[in-house]
Design a protein around this motif. Sequence first.
Motif, short mmCIF file in Angstrom:
data_model
loop_
_atom_site.label_atom_id
_atom_site.label_comp_id
_atom_site.label_asym_id
_atom_site.label_seq_id
_atom_site.Cartn_x
_atom_site.Cartn_y
_atom_site.Cartn_z
N THR A 123 17.03 21.87 28.02
CA THR A 123 17.22 23.33 28.03
C THR A 123 16.24 24.05 28.95
O THR A 123 16.33 25.27 29.09
CB THR A 123 17.09 23.91 26.61
OG1 THR A 123 15.72 23.79 26.17
CG2 THR A 123 18.01 23.18 25.63
N ARG A 146 13.47 20.30 22.68
CA ARG A 146 14.62 21.04 23.22
C ARG A 146 14.95 20.49 24.60
O ARG A 146 15.23 21.24 25.54
CB ARG A 146 14.30 22.53 23.28
CG ARG A 146 13.82 23.15 21.97
CD ARG A 146 14.89 23.19 20.91
NE ARG A 146 14.38 23.76 19.68
CZ ARG A 146 14.02 23.05 18.62
NH1 ARG A 146 14.12 21.73 18.65
NH2 ARG A 146 13.56 23.65 17.53
N GLY A 153 15.25 26.36 24.49
CA GLY A 153 16.54 26.35 23.82
C GLY A 153 17.54 27.18 24.63
O GLY A 153 17.31 27.51 25.79
#
Length: 200
Positions: free
Chosen positions: A87, A84, A99
Amino acid sequence: MKTLFITLPSMLLTSVTLASTPTAEIIVKGIVSVPSCTVAAEDGQRFDLGQISLSTLQADVVTKALTINCSAETYMLFSAVDNRAGTATASSNTSFGFGTHNEEKIGTYQVKIDNAMVDGVDKKLAFDTDSSGSFTPSQEQWLDTRPNAFIGWSDTSNTLSVGKTFTADLSVHPSFARLEAAAENIDLNGSFTMNFRFGI
C-alpha cells in the motif's frame, strides 16, 4: 688354555604391585540461560500524526523512545515487517504503507532509528542485508522491509554490542499521495512489526 667361568646369581623377575593412585571427579556446573526481553515504546507503540489537512497533506515527524530490557546480557538484532505491504506509494525498501482509502493508496512513511545506546553508553547501529554477519555501522539507520535486513546495536564493524538495556529513538517520516477530495475523514492505518533476535 684356561677357561674362566663366571657364575651370575639367579634373579627372579616378578611384577611389582603399585599402590593405587587416588582419583577425584571434578564437577563443573552452571546454567546456560536464554535471556527474556521486553520491548516498549512510548504511548503504547502508537505514533499519532494528528489531524492532517487534505489541502496541504503535510504532517510533522513524530519521534518515540524505544527501550528493550533483558534479564541477562545479550546482543540485539531486529528486522521490520510492513503489515500494510503493497500500500506504500513509493517503491523503496524503506517505504511502509498507510493502507488504502476507497482502494486508493494513501501514502508512505519511513522509520528512522538513531541515538542508540546500550546500558547507557552511546553505540552505533549495525545494518546487515544478507544475514552474513557482516555489518555496516552508522549513527542512524532506516528500517528496511526486506526479510533478510537486520539492524542491531554495534561497537564497530562486525561487532555487536552486548548488554541488558538497549535504547534508541524511532522517528516516523510521513508523506502522502495526492488524494481525490473526500467527503469523509481518511483514517491512516499504518502498522509495522519489529521482530527481535537475541541470545547469550
